[in-house]
Write a protein that holds these residues in place. Structure first.
Motif, PDB file in Angstrom:
ATOM      1  N   TYR A   1      29.182   5.005 -11.984  1.00 15.67           N
ATOM      2  CA  TYR A   1      28.883   5.844 -10.821  1.00 15.67           C
ATOM      3  C   TYR A   1      27.979   7.021 -11.166  1.00 15.67           C
ATOM      4  O   TYR A   1      27.479   7.694 -10.261  1.00 15.67           O
ATOM      5  CB  TYR A   1      30.175   6.384 -10.201  1.00 15.67           C
ATOM      6  CG  TYR A   1      31.135   5.303  -9.796  1.00 15.67           C
ATOM      7  CD1 TYR A   1      30.682   4.117  -9.205  1.00 15.67           C
ATOM      8  CD2 TYR A   1      32.511   5.446  -9.991  1.00 15.67           C
ATOM      9  CE1 TYR A   1      31.568   3.121  -8.834  1.00 15.67           C
ATOM     10  CE2 TYR A   1      33.405   4.459  -9.614  1.00 15.67           C
ATOM     11  CZ  TYR A   1      32.928   3.299  -9.051  1.00 15.67           C
ATOM     12  OH  TYR A   1      33.807   2.303  -8.686  1.00 15.67           O
ATOM     13  N   TYR A   2      27.792   7.281 -12.444  1.00 13.83           N
ATOM     14  CA  TYR A   2      26.986   8.413 -12.890  1.00 13.83           C
ATOM     15  C   TYR A   2      25.757   7.902 -13.626  1.00 13.83           C
ATOM     16  O   TYR A   2      25.793   6.886 -14.319  1.00 13.83           O
ATOM     17  CB  TYR A   2      27.785   9.345 -13.795  1.00 13.83           C
ATOM     18  CG  TYR A   2      28.717  10.283 -13.048  1.00 13.83           C
ATOM     19  CD1 TYR A   2      28.494  11.643 -13.041  1.00 13.83           C
ATOM     20  CD2 TYR A   2      29.817   9.788 -12.348  1.00 13.83           C
ATOM     21  CE1 TYR A   2      29.345  12.500 -12.347  1.00 13.83           C
ATOM     22  CE2 TYR A   2      30.668  10.630 -11.658  1.00 13.83           C
ATOM     23  CZ  TYR A   2      30.428  11.991 -11.661  1.00 13.83           C
ATOM     24  OH  TYR A   2      31.273  12.824 -10.974  1.00 13.83           O
TER      25      TYR A   2
ATOM     26  N   TYR B   1      31.311   2.748   0.956  1.00 11.05           N
ATOM     27  CA  TYR B   1      30.092   1.931   1.005  1.00 11.05           C
ATOM     28  C   TYR B   1      28.931   2.823   1.432  1.00 11.05           C
ATOM     29  O   TYR B   1      28.968   3.446   2.504  1.00 11.05           O
ATOM     30  CB  TYR B   1      30.249   0.785   1.997  1.00 11.05           C
ATOM     31  CG  TYR B   1      31.320  -0.215   1.615  1.00 11.05           C
ATOM     32  CD1 TYR B   1      30.985  -1.388   0.927  1.00 11.05           C
ATOM     33  CD2 TYR B   1      32.650   0.003   1.938  1.00 11.05           C
ATOM     34  CE1 TYR B   1      31.965  -2.312   0.575  1.00 11.05           C
ATOM     35  CE2 TYR B   1      33.634  -0.903   1.590  1.00 11.05           C
ATOM     36  CZ  TYR B   1      33.282  -2.048   0.908  1.00 11.05           C
ATOM     37  OH  TYR B   1      34.260  -2.957   0.562  1.00 11.05           O
ATOM     38  N   TYR B   2      27.914   2.869   0.584  1.00  8.15           N
ATOM     39  CA  TYR B   2      26.737   3.682   0.872  1.00  8.15           C
ATOM     40  C   TYR B   2      25.476   2.817   0.843  1.00  8.15           C
ATOM     41  O   TYR B   2      25.406   1.814   0.119  1.00  8.15           O
ATOM     42  CB  TYR B   2      26.583   4.817  -0.147  1.00  8.15           C
ATOM     43  CG  TYR B   2      27.677   5.854  -0.074  1.00  8.15           C
ATOM     44  CD1 TYR B   2      27.977   6.489   1.116  1.00  8.15           C
ATOM     45  CD2 TYR B   2      28.400   6.220  -1.210  1.00  8.15           C
ATOM     46  CE1 TYR B   2      28.976   7.450   1.190  1.00  8.15           C
ATOM     47  CE2 TYR B   2      29.394   7.180  -1.158  1.00  8.15           C
ATOM     48  CZ  TYR B   2      29.684   7.785   0.057  1.00  8.15           C
ATOM     49  OH  TYR B   2      30.669   8.724   0.129  1.00  8.15           O
TER      50      TYR B   2
ATOM     51  N   GLY C   1      25.385   0.694  -2.540  1.00  7.29           N
ATOM     52  CA  GLY C   1      26.307   0.946  -3.640  1.00  7.29           C
ATOM     53  C   GLY C   1      27.728   1.104  -3.122  1.00  7.29           C
ATOM     54  O   GLY C   1      27.950   1.488  -1.969  1.00  7.29           O
ATOM     55  N   ILE C   2      28.700   0.795  -3.989  1.00  9.13           N
ATOM     56  CA  ILE C   2      30.119   0.909  -3.649  1.00  9.13           C
ATOM     57  C   ILE C   2      30.788   1.799  -4.678  1.00  9.13           C
ATOM     58  O   ILE C   2      30.606   1.615  -5.889  1.00  9.13           O
ATOM     59  CB  ILE C   2      30.807  -0.465  -3.617  1.00  9.13           C
ATOM     60  CG1 ILE C   2      30.120  -1.402  -2.614  1.00  9.13           C
ATOM     61  CG2 ILE C   2      32.279  -0.309  -3.252  1.00  9.13           C
ATOM     62  CD1 ILE C   2      30.701  -2.795  -2.591  1.00  9.13           C
TER      63      ILE C   2
ATOM     64  N   LYS D   1      25.478   9.700  -8.823  1.00 10.66           N
ATOM     65  CA  LYS D   1      24.470   9.050  -7.991  1.00 10.66           C
ATOM     66  C   LYS D   1      24.838   9.080  -6.503  1.00 10.66           C
ATOM     67  O   LYS D   1      23.976   8.903  -5.639  1.00 10.66           O
ATOM     68  CB  LYS D   1      24.276   7.597  -8.429  1.00 10.66           C
ATOM     69  CG  LYS D   1      23.729   7.439  -9.832  1.00 10.66           C
ATOM     70  CD  LYS D   1      23.436   5.989 -10.145  1.00 10.66           C
ATOM     71  CE  LYS D   1      24.708   5.161 -10.172  1.00 10.66           C
ATOM     72  NZ  LYS D   1      24.425   3.745 -10.552  1.00 10.66           N
ATOM     73  N   PHE D   2      26.105   9.320  -6.206  1.00 14.44           N
ATOM     74  CA  PHE D   2      26.562   9.294  -4.811  1.00 14.44           C
ATOM     75  C   PHE D   2      27.020  10.690  -4.335  1.00 14.44           C
ATOM     76  O   PHE D   2      27.776  10.808  -3.380  1.00 14.44           O
ATOM     77  CB  PHE D   2      27.713   8.293  -4.662  1.00 14.44           C
ATOM     78  CG  PHE D   2      27.363   6.917  -5.098  1.00 14.44           C
ATOM     79  CD1 PHE D   2      26.711   6.027  -4.254  1.00 14.44           C
ATOM     80  CD2 PHE D   2      27.681   6.483  -6.385  1.00 14.44           C
ATOM     81  CE1 PHE D   2      26.392   4.740  -4.666  1.00 14.44           C
ATOM     82  CE2 PHE D   2      27.356   5.200  -6.804  1.00 14.44           C
ATOM     83  CZ  PHE D   2      26.707   4.325  -5.941  1.00 14.44           C
TER      84      PHE D   2
END
Length: 872
Positions: free
Chosen positions: A576-577, A489-490, A524-525, A592-593
């Protein structure tokens, strides 16, 4: 300083205080004493006066003794009933309560409750006749003549000597006012137990409070029997064991940068049985000062800790000088341990300091070479009934060179031990396959802070995972299927985009892309998972020997094969990208993370087969058949492992590096460990691996890429020492190690030069060596090699001389690293140390000669040069 010395000399002349000719005049074990040379008549005449009687003899109703008096003598015991007196001849002994008296002749006067002990003229020189001695509540006194009153507990002693726990004092006459106060005339105090003391303090008048302190007036320091000409007006010598409040005398010295100084002076306060406080201060005559403190506390079986702090303000030169360089340094440290409950505890080791604190305040090489200061504080608890544990941690790392700080505040982890949800409470015996399925859970909340160039960067997030697993057995094989699901979790994501601008080029303009990155606050997760299946077994081989003390060798082979799968989370289906397009139309995808505290989503599909083989070789000895209590011993001789993996999903270079490692140990004397690395693939002219197997070139099937080995040993004479007693023909007698005492104002024993412990002369020799060799060869024409050896060797050349050599040598650069030579000499009650650093950054020497006694540790002579002279 000159003014102070002049005042002392004037005071000595004005009061007529002259030093004694020799300390042998008051050390009773050395030679006979001429009382006329020792003291003048203002104290008392040389005959023993009668002790004060609280009542007149004719009014005494009894003998004043409330308990039985035990008496015995070797020659004869005469009791005069009419005079109420008793005489003990030749080896007489008298015991009353906890007082024990022995002498060649003892006279007892029951009328006055007095006893007198001495030696008859014909007994002097006869070693079989004991010298008068008085033991009172564990304290033993020796003298030429003694008189003691059982009722008043007062007495006199002439030419007396007694030993305390931290020294001995003697005197021409000792007067016992009571059991708590003694007055000594022309006394001598020393911590040296030699027949002829190597040093001591001659005191004109001395007051002794047993097990507390010795107070003296007009004190002459004597060394080797020669008194110094200038006395001290007064002094207090602590003889109490354990913690006690008191003033800590400063140390006088010289620094090349800051001039003469007084250091480590202050006060120690034993607040109570559980806490104490030490305050120290330093003053430099050229300007500059410092202070340090330590507060300690301890509650047995509960908690203990200490709080340290320090501040220094120093300056080189004068304020008007061009090179004037003031500096202010500080440090703060807290150590704490607390057993809150059987399942909860708290530990803290926190340290904060300015970047140059070590450089300004210590000569300890380990501190000077320290690059990072690490702090940790951890609270942990467990809930055993549900199998849950909780840990909260704070950690900090400070780089003293760059000032960078990495900090985690907080880091909270929770975990649930493995449990079996499908297994019934009453399940026993054979179990179904689903009974073997276990689940475990772990979670972590983390906030990461980084300080770079005084700018704060902070990232935080939460991660948890669920891991089902099972380990069923099929015949000789154990199969382990596994699955791992993880969520991150961000609260921040990274955005990347291009800004295009036109730059002049060859009379025109060309488009240039500039990549921009920024963090945006957006939740975001990231959900990832992986699955695997493993199998392992063990193969045993026994090799009987039954000779040369060896029963057998056993070889254990542990093959392990596993398969793991992880999808490609960079695929757009997972989300995620993100992507951006360059000016020439190329699409670039990014995570992205990627800057998340736990990392982003892994790119690329993975289908790996991991394979490894472990080898263990052990030896079993034969038990001694002549000893019924002897047992066979087992030794592990070798551990060797070999492993690699194969990735089916990779476009090329499917095999990973083949790693080989080994470790062996010989009876805790020598430890050897190392490893080698090999690649399955060849390299091109640029040194890059490509899809061509190395064995296609012929020769050895694998390409060597690196090797490392480490050899270390720690040996000492204690490991090889025999049980034989020392020979009586040795030139110097054995000196038993002194018990380590806690002394006010000191962190245990005196550390001596280099802030290290005193040398241990009881160890004949010791050796510790560590050899490291490492080679990295990414391609056949490039090789990076490092090799070094570090060690420490000390040897007691005799029982009183010790030589120590420590340091390292870089075999590649062919240069020494921080070599240090130390020579120590045990001078009975003194200790001499010489330390020399011949080359390197911290070149210099230091010589120190000091008294061993902890409470007199500042009685010393120092000489230093270069590095040591300029230290704080």
């Amino acid at each position: 300083m000159r003014t102070i010395l002049a005042w002392v000399v004037l005071a000595a002349v004005a009061f007529g205080q002259t030093p004694p000719d020799s300390i042998d005049a008051v050390r009773l074990d050395s030679l006979a004493i001429d009382s006329g040379d020792l003291f003048d008549a203002d104290f008392a005449d040389t005959t023993l006066p009668a002790l004060e009687d609280p009542e007149e003899p004719d009014t005494v109703a009894d003998d004043g003794l409330d308990t039985i008096v035990y008496a015995k003598a070797v020659d004869s015991l005469i009791f005069r009933v009419r005079d109420r007196k008793m005489h003990l001849y030749n080896g007489g002994e008298l015991k009353h309560k906890d007082t024990h008296l022995s002498a060649g002749k003892i006279d007892v006067d029951f009328e006055r409750s007095e006893v007198e002990a001495y030696m008859l003229p014909e007994q002097k020189g006869d070693t079989s006749v004991p010298k008068p001695s008085l033991e009172d509540k564990g304290q033993i006194y020796f003298g030429d003549r003694m008189r003691y009153n059982f009722r008043t507990e007062r007495g006199y002693m002439t030419y007396a000597l007694t030993d305390q726990e931290q020294g001995a004092y003697s005197g021409a006459r000792i007067r016992m006012m009571d059991r708590l106060t003694y007055f000594v005339q022309n006394g001598f105090y020393t911590t040296c137990d030699a027949d002829h003391p190597h040093y001591g303090f001659f005191v004109r008048e001395m007051k002794v409070i047993p097990k507390e302190q010795v107070v003296g007036r007009w004190i002459f320091l004597t060394i080797g029997g020669v008194p110094l000409p200038i006395p001290l007006p007064f002094a207090v010598f602590p003889i109490e064991k354990g913690r006690r409040s008191g003033i800590i005398a400063p140390v006088y010295g010289y620094s090349g940068d800051y001039g003469y100084y007084l250091k480590r002076g202050g006060y120690f306060w034993a607040i109570n049985d559980y806490t104490d406080l030490r305050l120290l201060g330093d003053y430099y005559f050229k300007g500059g000062w410092g202070t340090r403190s330590r507060f300690r506390y301890k509650m047995r079986y509960n908690f203990d800790g200490a709080l340290f702090g320090g501040y220094t303000s120093l300056a080189k030169g004068e304020p008007d000088d061009a090179d004037y360089a003031p500096s202010e340094e500080w440090f703060l440290r807290w150590n704490h341990h607390h057993d809150i409950s059987p399942t909860s505890r708290f530990d803290a080791n926190l340290e904060f300091m300015s970047s140059n604190y070590f450089q300004r305040t210590t000569t300890n090489f380990e501190d000077l070479l320290t690059q990072d200061v690490v702090s940790n504080a951890t609270y942990s608890t467990s809930f055993e009934s549900v199998g849950v544990s909780l840990t909260a941690n704070y950690s900090r790392r400070q780089n003293l060179s760059t000032g960078d700080v990495d900090e985690r505040l907080p880091s909270v982890s929770v975990s649930k031990s493995q449990f079996y949800p499908f297994r019934g409470k009453n399940t026993v015996g054979n179990q179904s396959w689903y009974d073997l399925i276990g689940l475990s859970y772990s979670g972590q909340l983390l906030n990461d802070r980084k300080i770079r160039d005084k700018e704060l960067e902070q990232r935080y997030g939460y991660r948890h995972s669920i891991t089902p697993s099972a380990s069923p057995k099929f015949s000789f094989f154990t199969v382990s299927p596994s699955f791992r699901f993880e969520e991150k979790y961000y609260f921040q994501q990274t955005r990347q985009y291009l800004e295009t601008y036109y730059a002049p080029s060859d009379g025109g303009y060309v488009a240039v892309d500039s990549l921009r990155r920024e963090d945006v606050d957006e939740f975001g997760i990231v959900r990832t998972f992986s699955a695997g299946l493993g199998a392992r077994t063990k193969l045993y081989g026994m090799f009987p020997v039954r000779a040369i003390g060896v029963e057998a060798f056993r070889h254990t082979i542990e093959p392990n094969v596993s398969y793991s799968y992880q999808p490609d989370f960079s695929d757009p289906v997972w989300g995620y990208y993100d992507e951006y397009t360059t000016s020439d139309g190329e699409v670039v995808r990014y995570d992205k993370f990627q800057n998340g505290i736990f990392g982003g989503a892994p790119r690329g599909e993975r289908q790996n087969i991991n394979f490894s083989v472990g080898n263990v070789v052990e030896m079993k000895t034969i038990a001694d058949p002549t000893d019924t209590s002897a047992e066979a011993e087992k030794f592990r001789l070798l551990n060797a492992n070999l492993g690699s993996s194969y990735n089916f999903a990779a476009d090329s270079l499917h095999f990973s590096t083949l790693n080989a490692s080994f470790r062996t140990e010989i009876r805790n004397w020598i430890s050897v460990q190392g490893g080698a690395r090999y690649s399955f693939y060849d390299v091109d002219s640029a040194g890059r691996e490509y899809q061509r197997y190395y064995w296609e070139n012929g020769g050895f099937p694998l390409r060597y890429t690196g090797f490392n080995v480490s050899v270390s040993t720690t040996l000492s004479g204690d490991k090889f020492a025999s049980d034989e007693a020392p020979s009586e023909t040795d030139e110097e007698e054995d000196i038993a190690p002194e018990e380590e005492l806690y002394i006010a104002g000191a962190d245990y024993n005196y550390d001596g030069v280099y802030d290290r412990r005193d040398p241990d002369f009881t160890t004949p020799w010791s050796l510790s060596m560590h050899f490291r060799y490492s080679e990295n060869q990414p391609n056949p024409w490039t090789s990076n090699v490092s090799a070094s050896v570090n060690g420490n060797f000390d040897i007691s050349i005799t029982r009183k001389w010790k030589f120590t050599l420590s340091g390292g040598y870089d075999l590649r650069r062919e240069e020494f690293t921080t070599p240090r030579v130390t020579v120590s000499r045990d001078l009975h009650c003194w200790l001499m140390s010489f330390n020399w650093t011949p080359v390197g950054t911290y070149t210099g020497y230091q010589f120190e000669l000091r008294v061993k006694a902890d409470h007199l540790r500042d009685l010393k002579v120092e000489k230093s040069d270069q590095f040591y002279r300029n230290r704080y």
